[in-house]
Design an enzyme around this catalytic site. Sequence first.
Site, PDB file in Angstrom:
ATOM      1  N   LYS A 131     -11.518   0.688  -1.087  1.00 18.01           N
ATOM      2  CA  LYS A 131     -11.101   1.334  -1.467  1.00 18.01           C
ATOM      3  C   LYS A 131     -11.432   1.249  -2.925  1.00 18.01           C
ATOM      4  O   LYS A 131     -12.126   1.830  -3.422  1.00 18.01           O
ATOM      5  CB  LYS A 131      -9.817   0.821  -1.866  1.00 18.01           C
ATOM      6  N   SER A 181       0.987  -0.999  -0.051  1.00 13.29           N
ATOM      7  CA  SER A 181       0.084  -0.327  -0.155  1.00 13.29           C
ATOM      8  C   SER A 181       0.635   1.376   0.245  1.00 13.29           C
ATOM      9  O   SER A 181       0.262   2.072  -0.306  1.00 13.29           O
ATOM     10  CB  SER A 181      -1.384  -0.535   0.805  1.00 13.29           C
ATOM     11  N   HIS A 238      -5.518  -4.208  -1.941  1.00 10.67           N
ATOM     12  CA  HIS A 238      -5.509  -2.093  -3.385  1.00 10.67           C
ATOM     13  C   HIS A 238      -5.088  -3.289  -4.489  1.00 10.67           C
ATOM     14  O   HIS A 238      -4.402  -2.732  -5.480  1.00 10.67           O
ATOM     15  CB  HIS A 238      -3.892  -2.002  -2.758  1.00 10.67           C
TER      16      HIS A 238
HETATM   17  C1  PLP Z   1      -3.180  -3.587   2.603  1.00 11.73           C
HETATM   18  C2  PLP Z   1      -4.165  -3.187   3.997  1.00 11.73           C
HETATM   19  N1  PLP Z   1      -5.280  -4.340   4.194  1.00 11.73           N
HETATM   20  C3  PLP Z   1      -6.205  -3.934   4.523  1.00 11.73           C
HETATM   21  C4  PLP Z   1      -6.689  -2.579   5.471  1.00 11.73           C
HETATM   22  C5  PLP Z   1      -7.860  -2.622   5.678  1.00 11.73           C
HETATM   23  O1  PLP Z   1      -9.023  -2.488   5.292  1.00 11.73           O
HETATM   24  P1  PLP Z   1     -10.183  -1.475   5.727  1.00 11.73           P
HETATM   25  O2  PLP Z   1      -9.845   0.350   5.908  1.00 11.73           O
HETATM   26  O3  PLP Z   1     -11.572  -1.425   4.817  1.00 11.73           O
HETATM   27  O4  PLP Z   1     -10.534  -1.928   6.913  1.00 11.73           O
HETATM   28  C6  PLP Z   1      -5.417  -1.522   4.287  1.00 11.73           C
HETATM   29  C7  PLP Z   1      -6.399   0.069   4.334  1.00 11.73           C
HETATM   30  O5  PLP Z   1      -5.782   1.086   4.918  1.00 11.73           O
HETATM   31  C8  PLP Z   1      -4.763  -1.635   3.461  1.00 11.73           C
HETATM   32  O6  PLP Z   1      -4.259  -0.691   3.244  1.00 11.73           O
END
Ligand code: PLP
Length: 392
Positions: free
Chosen positions: A240, A181, A209
């Site tokens: 996202k 990310s 992502h």
């Molecule tokens: C790689 C990754 N996993 C999990 C999440 C968490 O997702 P959510 O925002 O739906 O809780 C994010 C978000 O920041 C992320 O970038």
Amino acid sequence: MSKMDWVKDELKQLKESGRYVPIRVLQSPQGAWVKIEGRNLLNMCSNNYLGLANHPEVREAMKKAVDEYGVGAGAVRSIAGTMEIHIKLEEKIAHFKHMEDSIVYQGGLLANLGTIPALVGKDDVIFSEELNHASIIDGVRLSGATKIVYSHLDTKDLENKLKENRRSGMKSLIVTDGVFSMDGDIAPLNEIADLGIKYDSMVYVDDAHGEGVLGRNGRGIVDHFNLVDKVDIEMGTFSKAIGVMGGFVAGSHDLIDYLKQRARPFLFSSALNPPEIAAIMKSIEIMERDDSLLRKLWDNSKFLKEGLSSLGFNTGKSKTPITPVIIGDEKKTVEFSNALYREGVFASPIVYPTVPKGTARIRLMPSAIHSKEDIQFAIDKFQKIGKEMKII
Ligand SMILES: Cc1ncc(COP(=O)(O)O)c(C=O)c1O
């Protein structure tokens, strides 16, 4: 002296070290441009990759669901909070991902926190990528399993660590972000999946992502590498590219059946609201029927990256739309972001502990709803400020 004085000290330290990030408040819906403090700014830091967070069809679907189902699910999934619409979404995701089944959670973070500890425990071992997202790291901690960290994108290191630490009589899990990310690079999931087979280790990928970005019609990283039969657990988020809220895990029928009995966010936190589910289903439907948003996203990303790197900015090794502009120094990065803000570009700074010390950056997130002129506007402002601050 009050027993809460330490909070003031912590805040002071954050501010002095340049790691205090001001939280901007949006006064408009998510879009290519957003209103903040009464001004219109070019939005370059949302995860709204395809522009679905404020898509007219998605909005309509949510409104309609309010009339049909009400606003709340009323209970945890395992008591009275499972409505037909939850099951329909789980079927839709399984179909979209070409997996047997899926389980929906209230967020991506909760999907990781809930699933990892349900898969492995204190007698087991987890091989975790160095740059995994915080929610994976916390899920690993909660599981109590022995954690072995392998180097970023380094399958040789992973194999060496599997050889050394994978023993019979214990369960083993390899867990990785699909798209990283903060850097936008992609896990070598095909090689990881092969190692999973060779060393009898479950393979778990977080595709937060990759969803809406990689694979056919944005089906994600597993589709991108054509690994449906080789990846055991595909985790994703609806917050996202899909533009709403919530998370999921897709996998075999047995796995999903088991998670519905064991994953704590499913058992102990109320279910996702029905209008959110209707919106998610509409977003997936839009992605399935038409890949023009996906193509526009990639066009914009290419244009942005080429523009910035030709000016001399360090945009890292991203292979996806995520575009880090690595500045390094934390204070300078916050200053750069503030200057962009004054010039009409909203792009938050990302500093330690979100990224390692010395790699502070502005992370740009182009979207399908940006026009070429929007992207050029961002590039021009980077050029102006980069020169003023002697970064380029
Ligand atoms: C790689 C990754 N996993 C999990 C999440 C968490 O997702 P959510 O925002 O739906 O809780 C994010 C978000 O920041 C992320 O970038």
